[in-house]
Design an enzyme around this catalytic site. Structure first.
Site, mmCIF file in Angstrom:
data_model
loop_
_atom_site.group_PDB
_atom_site.id
_atom_site.type_symbol
_atom_site.label_atom_id
_atom_site.label_comp_id
_atom_site.label_asym_id
_atom_site.label_seq_id
_atom_site.Cartn_x
_atom_site.Cartn_y
_atom_site.Cartn_z
ATOM 1 N N LYS A 76 0.865 -1.189 0.000
ATOM 2 C CA LYS A 76 0.000 0.000 0.000
ATOM 3 C C LYS A 76 0.893 1.227 0.000
ATOM 4 O O LYS A 76 1.917 1.255 0.711
ATOM 5 C CB LYS A 76 -0.897 -0.036 1.246
ATOM 6 C CG LYS A 76 -1.886 1.115 1.334
ATOM 7 C CD LYS A 76 -2.818 0.961 2.527
ATOM 8 C CE LYS A 76 -3.841 2.084 2.607
ATOM 9 N NZ LYS A 76 -4.779 1.934 3.734
ATOM 10 N N SER A 151 -9.669 2.198 2.858
ATOM 11 C CA SER A 151 -8.753 2.918 1.989
ATOM 12 C C SER A 151 -7.771 2.002 1.246
ATOM 13 O O SER A 151 -7.190 2.437 0.256
ATOM 14 C CB SER A 151 -7.974 3.945 2.807
ATOM 15 O OG SER A 151 -7.158 3.281 3.756
ATOM 16 N N SER A 175 -9.956 -0.279 7.010
ATOM 17 C CA SER A 175 -9.377 -0.205 5.667
ATOM 18 C C SER A 175 -8.690 -1.455 5.138
ATOM 19 O O SER A 175 -8.336 -1.497 3.972
ATOM 20 C CB SER A 175 -8.383 0.951 5.589
ATOM 21 O OG SER A 175 -9.087 2.135 5.430
HETATM 22 N N1 GLN Z 1 -13.244 4.635 6.363
HETATM 23 C C1 GLN Z 1 -12.533 5.003 7.547
HETATM 24 C C2 GLN Z 1 -12.042 6.427 7.431
HETATM 25 O O1 GLN Z 1 -12.252 7.005 6.409
HETATM 26 C C3 GLN Z 1 -11.401 4.066 7.808
HETATM 27 C C4 GLN Z 1 -10.231 4.287 6.952
HETATM 28 C C5 GLN Z 1 -9.046 3.475 7.364
HETATM 29 O O2 GLN Z 1 -9.188 2.451 8.030
HETATM 30 N N2 GLN Z 1 -7.868 3.947 6.995
HETATM 31 O O3 GLN Z 1 -11.474 6.966 8.327
#
Ligand code: GLN
Length: 483
Positions: A76, A151, A175
């Protein structure tokens, strides 16, 4: 070859059926031919990959190969990679090359892994759809009009399309698990502190945790064996001994006590997903598990609590992007204030700005007690709910997401409905617990994930239960049409 699992590929490398160079070239060719459909990579690193593959083949010939030697991986794009751009999905870091490797990256390198490239993601890991990426949304291989989740959407899409056998992800509020669910792959967010955060661009430091994304629990175990462990460079990293995550995969789960939270099987949940999760529960019962209903009464409060705490930490973490030290800098600033303001205005996208504003507001002297402190109190109550549940059961099970993958653009103008997609995943990060998403069916041709939640440092048990489930089901082996 590309349909094989990481475990199968490891066996093929060990037996000499394939060399790392052949394997690496095959994946690089697939990425070059197919990724324009998915946009799952921000950067590919073919030269590095082929050099690492050559080194891996030489190590094997010299009798120095480990389990991971020569296996491809994608990272990532928030894991720092020395000499290779680490963009974090943002214009702010579009030109940023890290001078060092993240611990996770260094550990894979040391294990002999081959880096294919860096995967697409929501900007600074803020999002549930990958649409906030500066590099454009990644697309779900099961239906390219739909989001892969976020994400870590690029990692999930790349594994689902078999452009890589495995990828790293990070999980601040879901995410790893949510994109794994939406793309029909397996992903595990370890206990907070199990995997080093050193060199992982920070979003919300008390919630962020890196972890594996792959085709199966068995593959995730191979990866976690490389990733987990104490790191003196991360002050929150755990000193607890690391288990061999592959060792218990085949243990019987007879007698396992599973709790299903009634708040998870609720009105928020698509009834078709509920059916698939129920079917998954039946399979585990056939394997000897007992199932009972439990309650996690503060589940709904996790959304407001998380969406105060995460932006608060983000507003502080992202203050370092000021045009002075690294990343984007505006042209011809007329003074220091202009440099800060225009750099941040130009470098950050809308969702990141929204979070910085919310976070800054919540931390203001006059509002701190009303918002941030309250959210921290709720966080503690959420943790207590879990601990109470773990007095009665060994493992908690429910859906990973309330809906299957939604259409690109569908939720763009409604951030709150996007935030609601995280309802089943956020509370684990608030509590610091490990969680895993395992494919358990499809709804109208789109994959659905079942979430397993463990007590602290119970990764080996989660992987064991998921592996046993995957011995009697084949949802994890299904691929999008044409793959
Ligand atoms: N959807 C959540 C956010 O936007 C989690 C994102 C994540 O786990 N990085 O904060």
């Amino acid at each position: 070859m590309h349909t094989k699992s990481l475990t199968e590929l490891a066996a093929d490398l060990a037996s000499g059926a394939v060399s790392s160079t052949e394997l690496t070239q095959a994946y690089l060719d697939r990425i070059a031919a197919l990724d324009s459909q998915y946009n799952s990579f921000i950067t590919t690193t073919p030269e590095i990959a082929l050099a690492q593959a050559k080194a891996a083949d030489e190590a094997r010939a010299a009798g120095q190969a480990g389990t991971y030697t020569g296996l491809p991986i994608a990272h990532k794009d928030l894991f720092c990679t020395e000499g290779v751009r680490t963009s974090c999905g943002s214009k702010m870091l579009d030109n940023f090359e890290s001078p060092y490797d993240a611990t996770v990256v260094a550990k894979f390198k040391a294990a002999g892994a081959v880096m294919l490239g860096k995967t697409n993601m929501d900007e600074f890991a803020m999002g549930s759809s990958n649409e906030s990426s500066f590099y454009g949304a990644s697309r779900n291989p099961w239906d390219t009009n739909r989001v892969p989740g976020g994400s870590s959407g690029g990692s999930a899409a790349a594994v689902a399309a078999r452009l890589t056998p495995a990828a790293t992800g990070s999980d601040t509020g879901g995410s790893i698990r949510q994109p794994a669910a939406l793309c029909g792959i397996t992903g595990i967010k370890p206990t907070y502190g199990r995997v080093s955060r050193y060199g992982m661009v920070a979003y919300a430091s008390s919630l962020d945790q890196g972890g594996p994304m792959a085709q199966s629990a068995e593959d995730c175990a191979l990866m976690l064996n490389v990733m987990a462990g104490f790191d003196k460079m991360d002050s929150t990293s755990s000193q607890r001994d690391v288990e061999d995550y592959s060792a218990k995969l085949n243990d019987s789960i007879s007698g396992l006590r599973i709790g299903v939270p009634k708040e998870y099987m609720s009105d928020d949940l698509d009834p078709l997903i509920a059916e698939r999760v129920q079917a998954g529960i039946k399979e585990l019962e056939k394997l000897g598990a007992t199932v009972k209903e439990i309650s996690l009464p503060r589940t709904r409060m996790s959304i407001p609590a998380y969406y105060i705490i995460a932006p608060a930490e983000a507003s502080s973490n992202l203050s370092r992007f000021d045009g002075v030290r690294y990343g984007h800098r505006c042209e011809n600033p007329k003074d220091l204030m202009d440099l800060y303001t225009r750099t941040r205005k130009e470098g950050f996208g809308a969702e990141v700005k929204r979070r910085i504003m919310v976070g800054t507001y919540a931390l203001c002297a006059g509002y701190y007690d009303a918002y941030y402190n309250k959210a921290q109190q709720i966080r503690r109550l959420i943790q207590q709910d879990f601990l109470a549940a773990f007095n009665e059961v060994d493992l908690i099970l429910g859906p990973t997401t309330p809906h299957p993958a939604f259409k690109i653009g569908e939720k763009n103008n409604d951030p709150v409905s996007m935030y609601m997609e995280d309802i089943f995943t956020l509370s684990l990060n608030l509590a610091g617990l490990p969680g895993m998403s395992v494919p358990c069916g499809t709804v109208e041709g789109l994959p659905v994930g079942m979430q397993l939640i463990g007590n602290y440092f119970d990764e080996a048990r989660l992987l064991n239960v998921a592996h046993q489930f995957q011995q009697v089901t084949d949802w994890h082996k299904q691929t999008p049409a044409g793959i």
